[in-house]
Scaffold this active site. Structure first.
Site, mmCIF file in Angstrom:
data_model
loop_
_atom_site.group_PDB
_atom_site.id
_atom_site.type_symbol
_atom_site.label_atom_id
_atom_site.label_comp_id
_atom_site.label_asym_id
_atom_site.label_seq_id
_atom_site.Cartn_x
_atom_site.Cartn_y
_atom_site.Cartn_z
ATOM 1 N N HIS A 1 -7.515 -5.536 0.726
ATOM 2 C CA HIS A 1 -6.411 -4.613 0.728
ATOM 3 C C HIS A 1 -5.519 -4.912 2.238
ATOM 4 O O HIS A 1 -4.496 -4.645 1.812
ATOM 5 C CB HIS A 1 -6.622 -4.071 0.873
ATOM 6 C CG HIS A 1 -5.748 -2.055 1.032
ATOM 7 N ND1 HIS A 1 -5.034 -1.874 -0.813
ATOM 8 C CD2 HIS A 1 -5.466 -1.649 1.477
ATOM 9 C CE1 HIS A 1 -4.503 -0.895 -0.384
ATOM 10 N NE2 HIS A 1 -4.378 -0.635 0.902
ATOM 11 N N SER B 1 1.099 -1.069 -0.112
ATOM 12 C CA SER B 1 -0.374 -0.487 0.089
ATOM 13 C C SER B 1 0.997 1.111 0.183
ATOM 14 O O SER B 1 1.556 1.040 -0.496
ATOM 15 C CB SER B 1 -1.222 -0.001 1.685
ATOM 16 O OG SER B 1 -2.305 0.737 1.482
#
Ligand SMILES: *[C@@H]1O[C@H](CO)[C@@H](O)[C@H](O)[C@H]1NC(C)=O
Ligand SMILES: *[C@@H]1O[C@H](CO)[C@@H](O)[C@H](O)[C@H]1NC(C)=O
Ligand SMILES: *[C@@H]1O[C@H](CO)[C@@H](O)[C@H](O)[C@H]1NC(C)=O
Length: 399
Positions: free
Chosen positions: A365, A160
């Protein structure tokens, strides 16, 4: 004979209880303490940035010559790579002989230090975003790893925001591209224009939220041991409502849902490590990237922009400069790093060596670092990339 069997069974049951309880209780252990549970000694280093921040670097030494650097995502720390124990990426890499280095960005639980600014008093300490994470922190971290190991290059894995930093550094300081052999980008974040609600709504309201934070003089988000954070944590630890309130209704709508990989039993461990602090400015910078639909420098408003950048609008990061090899791994159920936005990133990066949508349909995620079976769903792809681009002489033959 019978007695011995009974005793043995008792013993096993007791041991199992002790082990599972100790896992949960040791949730608040520091990274070296967790590593030592798996037989590894961790070395500690400080990387000092040009602008004075002192960053904690962890090293789990291995016999391979090319070091590998792991960079965590937003509101996270190096712990994210190890809290799944023997199915975590840090321990898996260590088991394979890698020389594992784990970085921490300015402001998080391990890097809340500066050579003269006091994070509790000086507002300037918190005047940073992912730009500084890339331009200063990552540069200092890479230089420290290469200096200590004597290597010319390192392999890297980012999650990320831990990938955003590499795009910032590679575009603003192109000489660093040569220092990275290959970057494995897990849930890459660069473009954020296709995020669905509710994150999309939060981004739309971010200028208002930012103004509110400015007027409250709030600059640090999720400060360690702050009353607000402790209260939230207590609520989320609640055995009956904690999981559905904090994970099902709060985290999953933002990251994508995956109850199998982020199970209720793991929540108490997770809460001891996540979230950790970042700046309001960092969150706002990501929001700006999203609503401007461009990977751009921080927008200070026309006057300061003119001063800082020579233009009234913030300039774009030039991704053409990012010449390092990049492998892009994306989850189909990831609401932050969406399949669409990673496709845009792929078109803009000059040296993408792999672009893989992870087959597991529920991949979200958080799974990339926190998922419980990533040793099955993800790590084989990572090791494929590392092996493919392994430079010669990686194994220290004298060992
Ligand atoms: C971890 O938790 C235990 C009890 O739950 C506490 O005694 C200990 O001080 C904590 N350690 C840290 C580093 O916070
Ligand atoms: C991790 O440790 C547990 C308990 O010791 C064991 O059952 C499991 O097989 C191990 N997993 C891996 C991937 O090594
Ligand atoms: C943060 O830093 C920028 C650039 O150095 C400066 O223009 C700005 O005024 C600072 N903001 C605060 C709130 O101190």
């Amino acid at each position: 004979m019978r007695l011995i069997t009974v005793l043995l069974v008792c013993c096993v049951v007791l041991m199992k209880n002790v082990i599972s309880r100790s896992l949960a209780k040791e949730g608040n252990l520091s990274l070296p303490a967790i590593a030592s549970k798996y037989g590894y000694t961790t070395q500690l280093y400080d990387a000092i940035t040009e602008d004075g921040y002192i960053l904690r670097l962890f090293r789990i030494p291995g016999m391979r010559k090319v070091p590998i650097l792991l960079m965590h995502g937003i509101l996270d720390s190096a712990n994210t790579w190890i809290i799944r124990g023997n199915t975590s990426l840090a321990i898996t890499l260590a088991n394979q002989g890698y020389d594992v280095w784990l970085g921490n960005c300015r402001g998080n639980r391990y890097s809340r230090r500066h050579i003269y600014l006091d994070p509790n008093i000086d507002e300037d300490f918190w005047n940073f975003s992912f730009h500084e994470y890339g331009f200063y922190d990552l540069a200092a971290i890479i230089d420290t790893v290469l200096y200590i190991t004597g290597a010319d290059q390192l392999d890297a894995i980012g999650h990320s925001q831990g990938t955003t930093m590499f795009y910032v550094l590679g575009s603003t300081r192109p000489e660093y591209n040569q220092k990275v052999n290959v970057l494995v980008s897990l849930a890459p974040v660069c473009y954020l224009q296709n995020v669905p609600p509710p994150l999309k709504m939060m981004i739309q309201y971010s200028p208002i939220i930012n103004n509110l934070a400015t007027s409250l003089r709030a600059q640090e988000v999720f400060k360690e041991n702050a009353d607000m954070k402790n209260a939230l944590k207590a609520l989320c630890m609640h055995p009956l409502i904690g999981y559905s309130m904090c994970i099902r209704d709060t985290v999953f709508p933002i990251t994508g849902d995956d109850e199998e990989e982020l199970e209720a039993d793991f929540l108490p461990v997770l809460l001891d490590h996540f979230p950790t602090a970042t700046s309001v400015k960092n969150l706002y910078h990501f929001a700006q990237v999203s609503y401007r639909r461009q990977f751009v420098r921080f927008d200070y408003g026309a006057d300061i922009n003119l001063d800082m950048y020579g233009y009234p609008i913030p300039p774009k990061y030039d991704l053409d400069n990012v010449e390092m090899r990049v492998a892009l791994f994306v989850g189909q159920n990831d609401f932050v790093s969406t399949v669409e936005d990673v496709a845009i990133l792929k078109q803009n990066l000059p040296n993408v060596v792999q672009h893989l949508v992870i087959p597991r349909r529920k991949m979200n995620h958080a799974d990339f670092v926190l998922g419980r079976h990533m040793n099955e769903y993800l790590f084989p792809y990572i090791f494929d990339v590392l092996r493919t681009y392994e430079s010669e002489n990686v194994l220290n033959v004298s060992h």
